[in-house]
Scaffold this active site. Structure first.
Site, PDB file in Angstrom:
ATOM      1  N   HIS A 133       6.519   9.028  -2.276  1.00 54.26           N
ATOM      2  CA  HIS A 133       6.235   7.959  -1.306  1.00 54.26           C
ATOM      3  C   HIS A 133       4.827   8.067  -0.724  1.00 54.26           C
ATOM      4  O   HIS A 133       4.503   7.361   0.230  1.00 54.26           O
ATOM      5  CB  HIS A 133       7.273   7.978  -0.185  1.00 54.26           C
ATOM      6  N   CYS A 152     -12.544  -1.477  -1.635  1.00 52.31           N
ATOM      7  CA  CYS A 152     -13.324  -0.631  -2.551  1.00 52.31           C
ATOM      8  C   CYS A 152     -12.571   0.600  -3.021  1.00 52.31           C
ATOM      9  O   CYS A 152     -13.097   1.386  -3.798  1.00 52.31           O
ATOM     10  CB  CYS A 152     -14.632  -0.215  -1.891  1.00 52.31           C
ATOM     11  N   CYS A 161     -12.745  -0.672   6.632  1.00 47.88           N
ATOM     12  CA  CYS A 161     -13.589   0.241   5.865  1.00 47.88           C
ATOM     13  C   CYS A 161     -15.040   0.134   6.318  1.00 47.88           C
ATOM     14  O   CYS A 161     -15.587  -0.970   6.449  1.00 47.88           O
ATOM     15  CB  CYS A 161     -13.476  -0.094   4.380  1.00 47.88           C
ATOM     16  N   PRO A 166      23.366  19.556   5.844  1.00 51.10           N
ATOM     17  CA  PRO A 166      24.486  19.699   6.772  1.00 51.10           C
ATOM     18  C   PRO A 166      25.560  18.642   6.571  1.00 51.10           C
ATOM     19  O   PRO A 166      26.745  18.892   6.801  1.00 51.10           O
ATOM     20  CB  PRO A 166      23.836  19.558   8.154  1.00 51.10           C
TER      21      PRO A 166
END
Length: 265
Positions: free
Chosen positions: A133, A144, A162, A230
């Site tokens: 993931h 880019c 960016c 568990p």
């Protein structure tokens, strides 16, 4: 029929340690239950980030954190991504991550397949890791394709742009409804082709086919299968050994049995 389906989580550790000692290829599959031992909250449930499964906007968190929402309202998706990062900030890898890295250093061949996006396996020293993931601390420009690591989102403008091209930046993770990364799928396919002698499912509810399939395939081919969790899961009735306890506790005890019996440091 499973050889052991409950009971004392530590009852069969000697047997599992012996199987690991003679194994050539081992796959460790990890989920949120391993990182929970680092204090990371879950998305929902008691103590979760979204206790009732919805955001304050009244949107299911799976929708807020979906690829479709990111395309339509990136500021909303980023808001909740930043909330998750804030809730996990300051946490680090735990003893369970350390043990899996130690097994990789000791066994002939070991691979970690993880659903977690915290990057703790690599922080602990594991190298052969499939981050199915992605990694929340790896940011990628949608324009880019520039990549950088950011460990603290508190200084980011949300949503971030960016500096090179001005396009939107996103965490390099799989949002709900998006395709899994081809590189990770290819890595898993290569590992699966070689087969496994032992497959261990650790702290995952095993609801995704690509998490369940390696366990069931290993079982069909006579490999040893182990679940550490568990709670019971989709694969609890299929594994050879089910160890009902927290991941870090069991892995630490397993490593000590393995190390003591076989003289590893």
């Amino acid at each position: 029929m499973a050889a052991s389906n409950g009971g004392d989580a530590f009852e069969h550790l000697d047997t599992i340690a012996e199987r690991l000692a003679t194994a050539n290829r081992v796959l460790f599959i990890t989920g949120a239950g391993l990182s929970a031992d680092s204090g990371l909250p879950t998305y929902r449930g008691v103590g979760g980030i979204y206790d009732d499964g919805v955001t304050e906007e009244g949107i299911p968190f799976e929708v807020a954190l979906s690829g479709d929402m990111f395309r339509r309202r990136p500021e909303l998706t980023w808001k909740h991504i930043a909330r998750i990062e804030e809730a996990t900030r300051g946490a680090s890898c735990n003893r369970g991550h350390d043990v899996l890295a130690a097994f990789e250093d000791t066994l002939p061949h070991a691979c970690v397949l993880t659903q977690n996006v915290d990057g703790f396996h690599r922080d602990a020293g594991s190298r052969n890791v499939i981050e199915m993931h992605g990694n929340v601390h790896t940011l990628r420009c949608t324009g880019c394709d520039r990549v950088k690591r950011v460990d603290d989102f508190s200084r980011l403008q949300i949503p971030p742009a960016c500096l090179r091209c001005g396009e939107l930046i996103r965490p390099d993770v799989v949002l709900f409804g998006e395709m899994l990364p081809f590189q990770a799928l290819d890595h898993l396919a290569d590992e699966t082709t070689g087969g496994f002698d032992v497959v261990m499912s650790i702290g995952t509810t095993s609801v995704f086919p690509y998490i369940v399939e390696p366990v069931l395939s290993a079982r069909e081919h006579g490999a040893t299968t182990v679940e550490i969790n568990p709670s019971r899961t989709e694969i609890s009735d299929a594994v050879d050994f089910r160890l009902p306890d927290r991941a870090a506790n069991v892995l630490d005890a397993l490593w000590e049995r393995f190390r003591s019996a076989h003289g590893h440091g």
